[in-house]
Design a protein around this motif. Sequence first.
Motif, PDB file in Angstrom:
ATOM      1  N   ALA A 108      -6.169   8.995   1.273  1.00 44.18           N
ATOM      2  CA  ALA A 108      -6.279   8.083   0.141  1.00 44.18           C
ATOM      3  C   ALA A 108      -5.053   7.178   0.120  1.00 44.18           C
ATOM      4  CB  ALA A 108      -6.367   8.853  -1.170  1.00 44.18           C
ATOM      5  N   VAL A 109      -5.268   5.921  -0.254  1.00 39.36           N
ATOM      6  CA  VAL A 109      -4.182   4.949  -0.321  1.00 39.36           C
ATOM      7  C   VAL A 109      -4.281   4.187  -1.642  1.00 39.36           C
ATOM      8  CG1 VAL A 109      -3.157   2.910   0.742  1.00 39.36           C
ATOM      9  CG2 VAL A 109      -4.100   4.706   2.191  1.00 39.36           C
ATOM     10  N   VAL A 110      -3.130   4.040  -2.298  1.00 43.08           N
ATOM     11  CA  VAL A 110      -3.045   3.297  -3.543  1.00 43.08           C
ATOM     12  C   VAL A 110      -2.567   1.876  -3.235  1.00 43.08           C
ATOM     13  CG1 VAL A 110      -1.693   3.102  -5.671  1.00 43.08           C
ATOM     14  CG2 VAL A 110      -2.672   5.312  -5.001  1.00 43.08           C
ATOM     15  N   VAL A 111      -3.256   0.897  -3.824  1.00 45.38           N
ATOM     16  CA  VAL A 111      -2.912  -0.503  -3.558  1.00 45.38           C
ATOM     17  C   VAL A 111      -2.601  -1.218  -4.870  1.00 45.38           C
ATOM     18  CG1 VAL A 111      -3.766  -2.694  -2.617  1.00 45.38           C
ATOM     19  CG2 VAL A 111      -4.369  -0.540  -1.510  1.00 45.38           C
ATOM     20  N   ASP A 115      -2.192  -3.138   6.223  1.00 42.26           N
ATOM     21  CA  ASP A 115      -1.363  -2.341   5.302  1.00 42.26           C
ATOM     22  C   ASP A 115      -2.035  -1.017   4.935  1.00 42.26           C
ATOM     23  OD1 ASP A 115       0.372  -4.520   5.261  1.00 42.26           O
ATOM     24  OD2 ASP A 115      -0.653  -5.422   3.551  1.00 42.26           O
ATOM     25  N   LEU A 116      -3.315  -1.120   4.582  1.00 45.24           N
ATOM     26  CA  LEU A 116      -4.059   0.052   4.119  1.00 45.24           C
ATOM     27  C   LEU A 116      -4.125   1.128   5.210  1.00 45.24           C
ATOM     28  CD1 LEU A 116      -5.627   0.340   1.411  1.00 45.24           C
ATOM     29  CD2 LEU A 116      -7.701  -0.219   2.673  1.00 45.24           C
ATOM     30  N   GLN A 117      -4.368   0.691   6.437  1.00 45.13           N
ATOM     31  CA  GLN A 117      -4.516   1.635   7.544  1.00 45.13           C
ATOM     32  C   GLN A 117      -3.164   2.184   8.007  1.00 45.13           C
ATOM     33  OE1 GLN A 117      -6.786  -0.845   7.156  1.00 45.13           O
ATOM     34  NE2 GLN A 117      -8.361   0.723   6.885  1.00 45.13           N
ATOM     35  N   ALA A 172       0.865  -1.181   0.000  1.00 47.96           N
ATOM     36  CA  ALA A 172       0.000   0.000   0.000  1.00 47.96           C
ATOM     37  C   ALA A 172       0.897   1.225   0.000  1.00 47.96           C
ATOM     38  CB  ALA A 172      -0.894   0.016   1.237  1.00 47.96           C
ATOM     39  N   VAL A 205      -9.694   5.718   5.537  1.00 49.98           N
ATOM     40  CA  VAL A 205      -8.971   5.514   4.277  1.00 49.98           C
ATOM     41  C   VAL A 205      -9.915   5.268   3.097  1.00 49.98           C
ATOM     42  CG1 VAL A 205      -7.469   3.854   3.100  1.00 49.98           C
ATOM     43  CG2 VAL A 205      -6.885   4.638   5.385  1.00 49.98           C
ATOM     44  N   THR A 206      -9.595   5.874   1.965  1.00 47.66           N
ATOM     45  CA  THR A 206     -10.246   5.555   0.695  1.00 47.66           C
ATOM     46  C   THR A 206      -9.214   4.855  -0.183  1.00 47.66           C
ATOM     47  OG1 THR A 206     -11.670   7.500   0.874  1.00 47.66           O
ATOM     48  CG2 THR A 206     -11.445   6.510  -1.316  1.00 47.66           C
ATOM     49  N   GLU A 207      -9.603   3.677  -0.721  1.00 47.53           N
ATOM     50  CA  GLU A 207      -8.649   2.848  -1.459  1.00 47.53           C
ATOM     51  C   GLU A 207      -8.761   3.088  -2.976  1.00 47.53           C
ATOM     52  OE1 GLU A 207      -9.070  -1.279  -0.478  1.00 47.53           O
ATOM     53  OE2 GLU A 207      -7.851  -1.938  -2.164  1.00 47.53           O
ATOM     54  N   TYR A 208      -7.613   3.147  -3.639  1.00 48.84           N
ATOM     55  CA  TYR A 208      -7.552   3.257  -5.099  1.00 48.84           C
ATOM     56  C   TYR A 208      -6.640   2.171  -5.641  1.00 48.84           C
ATOM     57  CZ  TYR A 208      -9.539   7.958  -4.633  1.00 48.84           C
ATOM     58  OH  TYR A 208     -10.363   9.025  -4.346  1.00 48.84           O
TER      59      TYR A 208
END
Length: 314
Positions: free
Chosen positions: A310-313, A126-128, A31, A286-289
Amino acid sequence: MVLDAPGRPLRPVERDVPEPGPGELLLEVRACGVCRTDLHLLDGELAFPGPRVLGHQIVGVVAGEDRRVGVPWLGWTCGECAFCTSGRENLCVRARFTGRDIDGGFAEHAVADERFCLPIPDGYPDLQAAPLLCAGLIGYRALRMCGDAQRLGLYGFGAAAHLICQVAVWEGRRVCAFTRAGDEAAQALARELGAEWAGASEDAPPEPLDAALIFAPAGALVPAALRALAPGGTVVCAGIHMSDIPSFPYELLWGERTVRSVANLTRDDGREFLALAPQVPVRTHVTEYALADAGRALEDLRAGRFAGAAVVVP
Ligand SMILES: [Zn+2]
Ligand SMILES: [Zn+2]
């Protein structure tokens, strides 16, 4: 996703997996947080050395190992200059920054100098975890610049403010949140996270503030925040870039008020904040992209289309 030059769209590129040099780790990116600094690079508001993978809030797993690390903005320092040798490596004259001087985390793989990687606290997916690595720890450095200020104003309630609000409330401070007029989502998030007042940036808080942290890149907020400040208070500009600060009457600064900036981070800031975050505990909104949508994530940040980070995955 590569930025070729300011003003160009991020472009998907296929590359070989990078080779780590001595002292470097090859990471599988899990992430990567999106930061306003990425937008400043995209917009040409900061020096940009050439085609580069942006992204400097990387949560990655060391290739071939069961070890998760975080890669922040500070990617390398010289260790020799007057700043490095006096505990101020954030000001190193030869510093190299992740996602500007070194390829960053809007990618499937990244290479990082192990000495500048940070431990990710257990219990954070990971995202958080990703937004902790810049929004969290730059916010934390800015908060430390406020000393023991009790009544705190947060100007611009985005990724950094929504994290540092939680730390401030946990420390027993009182928080007022200032957003763009009519940004109900950000104001609601602020109240939910413990702010006792939320309103528009040009509004006066119910009581004078002892300190104000400015996270939004608008220079006009500096006199606005000074106006909201009690004598002896401090305005901390926490972003890497701001539009010009309009002139203002000296009486706004009079009364031993201070205006200062916060630049980058030290590794100690990172370790301290990442040890503190699970104690609060700091929760990230978090907003996931998807990786291919990294450019859209940046445009959504510009337009204020999401609350929190915002988080890029990949
Ligand atoms: Zn950042
Ligand atoms: Zn140095």
